[in-house]
Design a protein around this motif. Structure first.
Motif, PDB file in Angstrom:
ATOM      1  N   SER A   1       0.648  -1.437   0.169  1.00  0.00           N
ATOM      2  CA  SER A   1      -0.217  -0.043  -0.047  1.00  0.00           C
ATOM      3  C   SER A   1       0.704   1.359   0.256  1.00  0.00           C
ATOM      4  N   ALA A   2       0.538   2.548  -0.771  1.00  0.00           N
ATOM      5  CA  ALA A   2       0.708   3.594  -0.420  1.00  0.00           C
ATOM      6  C   ALA A   2       0.398   4.387   0.210  1.00  0.00           C
ATOM      7  N   ARG A   3       0.590   5.549   0.799  1.00  0.00           N
ATOM      8  CA  ARG A   3      -0.045   6.365   1.450  1.00  0.00           C
ATOM      9  C   ARG A   3       0.537   7.385   1.689  1.00  0.00           C
ATOM     10  N   VAL A   4       0.077   8.947   1.832  1.00  0.00           N
ATOM     11  CA  VAL A   4       0.588  10.455   1.936  1.00  0.00           C
ATOM     12  C   VAL A   4       0.580  10.662   2.354  1.00  0.00           C
ATOM     13  N   VAL A   5       1.513  11.454   3.194  1.00  0.00           N
ATOM     14  CA  VAL A   5       1.040  11.965   4.609  1.00  0.00           C
ATOM     15  C   VAL A   5       1.019  13.945   3.676  1.00  0.00           C
ATOM     16  N   LEU A   6       0.086  14.231   3.413  1.00  0.00           N
ATOM     17  CA  LEU A   6      -0.169  15.401   2.360  1.00  0.00           C
ATOM     18  C   LEU A   6      -0.446  16.531   3.645  1.00  0.00           C
ATOM     19  N   ILE A   7       0.368  17.799   3.281  1.00  0.00           N
ATOM     20  CA  ILE A   7      -0.060  18.423   4.563  1.00  0.00           C
ATOM     21  C   ILE A   7      -0.382  20.048   3.392  1.00  0.00           C
ATOM     22  N   ASP A   8      -0.692  20.939   3.762  1.00  0.00           N
ATOM     23  CA  ASP A   8      -0.889  22.381   3.409  1.00  0.00           C
ATOM     24  C   ASP A   8       0.145  23.309   3.425  1.00  0.00           C
ATOM     25  N   ASP A   9      -0.368  24.095   3.077  1.00  0.00           N
ATOM     26  CA  ASP A   9       0.720  25.773   3.327  1.00  0.00           C
ATOM     27  C   ASP A   9       0.088  25.916   5.029  1.00  0.00           C
TER      28      ASP A   9
ATOM     29  N   TYR B   1      -6.847   8.671   9.385  1.00  0.00           N
ATOM     30  CA  TYR B   1      -5.810   7.825   8.425  1.00  0.00           C
ATOM     31  C   TYR B   1      -5.206   8.660   7.633  1.00  0.00           C
ATOM     32  N   THR B   2      -4.282   8.790   7.147  1.00  0.00           N
ATOM     33  CA  THR B   2      -3.818   9.210   5.640  1.00  0.00           C
ATOM     34  C   THR B   2      -3.997   8.727   4.032  1.00  0.00           C
ATOM     35  N   PRO B   3      -4.744  10.183   2.927  1.00  0.00           N
ATOM     36  CA  PRO B   3      -4.789   9.067   2.039  1.00  0.00           C
ATOM     37  C   PRO B   3      -4.004   8.017   1.745  1.00  0.00           C
TER      38      PRO B   3
ATOM     39  N   ASP C   1       3.309   5.742  -8.259  1.00  0.00           N
ATOM     40  CA  ASP C   1       2.423   5.774  -8.760  1.00  0.00           C
ATOM     41  C   ASP C   1       0.808   5.531  -8.506  1.00  0.00           C
ATOM     42  N   ALA C   2       0.825   4.435  -7.281  1.00  0.00           N
ATOM     43  CA  ALA C   2      -0.278   3.917  -6.294  1.00  0.00           C
ATOM     44  C   ALA C   2      -0.401   5.451  -5.351  1.00  0.00           C
ATOM     45  N   ALA C   3       0.445   5.962  -5.235  1.00  0.00           N
ATOM     46  CA  ALA C   3       0.046   7.264  -3.849  1.00  0.00           C
ATOM     47  C   ALA C   3      -0.685   8.459  -4.655  1.00  0.00           C
ATOM     48  N   LEU C   4       0.186   8.970  -5.580  1.00  0.00           N
ATOM     49  CA  LEU C   4      -0.630   9.885  -6.974  1.00  0.00           C
ATOM     50  C   LEU C   4      -1.954   9.479  -7.698  1.00  0.00           C
ATOM     51  N   ARG C   5      -1.799   8.102  -7.512  1.00  0.00           N
ATOM     52  CA  ARG C   5      -3.793   8.015  -7.933  1.00  0.00           C
ATOM     53  C   ARG C   5      -4.819   7.667  -6.597  1.00  0.00           C
ATOM     54  N   GLU C   6      -4.385   7.486  -5.669  1.00  0.00           N
ATOM     55  CA  GLU C   6      -4.803   7.414  -5.002  1.00  0.00           C
ATOM     56  C   GLU C   6      -5.472   8.707  -4.485  1.00  0.00           C
TER      57      GLU C   6
ATOM     58  N   LEU D   1       5.445  11.699   1.723  1.00  0.00           N
ATOM     59  CA  LEU D   1       5.077  13.819   2.150  1.00  0.00           C
ATOM     60  C   LEU D   1       5.139  14.300   0.574  1.00  0.00           C
ATOM     61  N   ALA D   2       4.061  14.961   1.046  1.00  0.00           N
ATOM     62  CA  ALA D   2       3.562  16.190   0.145  1.00  0.00           C
ATOM     63  C   ALA D   2       3.223  17.214   0.213  1.00  0.00           C
ATOM     64  N   ARG D   3       3.093  18.303  -0.401  1.00  0.00           N
ATOM     65  CA  ARG D   3       2.748  19.620   0.226  1.00  0.00           C
ATOM     66  C   ARG D   3       2.241  20.221  -0.810  1.00  0.00           C
ATOM     67  N   VAL D   4       0.728  20.276  -0.635  1.00  0.00           N
ATOM     68  CA  VAL D   4       0.095  21.225  -1.267  1.00  0.00           C
ATOM     69  C   VAL D   4      -0.294  22.328  -0.262  1.00  0.00           C
ATOM     70  N   PRO D   5      -0.720  23.760  -1.605  1.00  0.00           N
ATOM     71  CA  PRO D   5      -1.666  25.171  -1.286  1.00  0.00           C
ATOM     72  C   PRO D   5      -2.862  24.358  -0.622  1.00  0.00           C
ATOM     73  N   VAL D   6      -3.633  25.299   0.636  1.00  0.00           N
ATOM     74  CA  VAL D   6      -4.899  25.054   0.945  1.00  0.00           C
ATOM     75  C   VAL D   6      -5.388  24.490  -0.270  1.00  0.00           C
ATOM     76  N   SER D   7      -6.460  23.548   0.580  1.00  0.00           N
ATOM     77  CA  SER D   7      -7.170  22.931  -0.671  1.00  0.00           C
ATOM     78  C   SER D   7      -8.859  22.315  -0.391  1.00  0.00           C
ATOM     79  N   GLU D   8      -9.181  23.045  -1.166  1.00  0.00           N
ATOM     80  CA  GLU D   8     -10.719  21.918  -0.974  1.00  0.00           C
ATOM     81  C   GLU D   8     -10.409  20.164  -1.584  1.00  0.00           C
ATOM     82  N   ILE D   9     -11.379  19.299  -0.893  1.00  0.00           N
ATOM     83  CA  ILE D   9     -10.571  18.566  -1.425  1.00  0.00           C
ATOM     84  C   ILE D   9     -12.475  18.054  -2.223  1.00  0.00           C
ATOM     85  N   ASP D  10     -12.043  17.104  -3.391  1.00  0.00           N
ATOM     86  CA  ASP D  10     -13.297  16.426  -4.041  1.00  0.00           C
ATOM     87  C   ASP D  10     -12.959  15.169  -3.690  1.00  0.00           C
ATOM     88  N   THR D  11     -14.783  14.589  -2.826  1.00  0.00           N
ATOM     89  CA  THR D  11     -13.838  12.500  -3.488  1.00  0.00           C
ATOM     90  C   THR D  11     -15.225  12.168  -3.774  1.00  0.00           C
ATOM     91  N   THR D  12     -15.720  12.830  -4.842  1.00  0.00           N
ATOM     92  CA  THR D  12     -16.315  12.452  -5.847  1.00  0.00           C
ATOM     93  C   THR D  12     -15.849  11.528  -6.928  1.00  0.00           C
TER      94      THR D  12
END
Length: 169
Positions: free
Chosen positions: A18-26, A46-48, A60-65, A104-115
């Motif tokens: 499994s691949a998980r992402v520690v997604l941290i915003d600004d 838990y993390t995405p 690749d799995a981390a980015l797809r997830e 690890l991934a850093r992103v700007p403050v973001s809205e999440i779309d779970t659709t």
């Protein structure tokens, strides 16, 4: 009477990398998803991330997830920061040995779309939110991996480790 759980041909656990992402915003907040334990009703965060598809790399799995679970598509994936100790889970009568890598991934403050989530994710995930390290330290909810508040605080203070840190769950 329940059927016996399925195992691999040699009678062992079925591997589930499994691949998980520690997604941290600004704002230095960590994105976590929640679900309720079916046995005792406790809330767990838990993390995405999730299991690899055949032929797919962990990265690749981390980015797809991330695309499926958050709608975020322009994410630069950083280094592997944590490696999970193997643990077992049963799904659909199959016992899996789960081995997780956390990137690890850093992103700007973001809205999440779970659709774009898969149906089983939509059925089991009860919510999501961005957490500060302080909020993680103060919650009574179950956090995965174990020690998440400390792990996040160390990551924010010191940056990515030279080698992935071994974590539980």
């Amino acid at each position: 009477m329940h059927p016996a759980p399925e195992m691999d041909a040699a009678g062992g656990l079925v591997p589930r990398p499994s691949a998980r992402v520690v997604l941290i915003d600004d704002a230095d907040r960590l994105l976590l998803f929640s679900s309720r334990n079916q046995h005792d009703g406790t809330l767990r965060w838990y993390t995405p991330g999730g299991g690899l598809q055949p032929g797919e790399s962990h990265r690749d799995a981390a980015l797809r997830e991330l695309r499926e679970e958050t709608g975020l598509t322009d994410v630069a994936l950083g280094p592997e920061v944590w490696t999970g100790r193997p643990w077992t889970m049963q799904r659909d009568g199959v016992i899996h040995e789960v081995r997780q890598r956390y990137y690890l991934a850093r992103v700007p403050v973001s809205e999440i779309d779970t659709t774009r989530m898969e149906d089983f994710e939509k059925a089991s995930i009860t919510g999501h939110r961005w957490w500060t390290a302080q909020e993680l330290a103060e919650t009574a909810d179950l956090l995965r991996p174990a020690g998440l508040a400390h792990l996040l605080a160390a990551l924010l203070a010191d940056g990515p480790p030279r080698h992935p840190v071994l974590v539980d769950g």
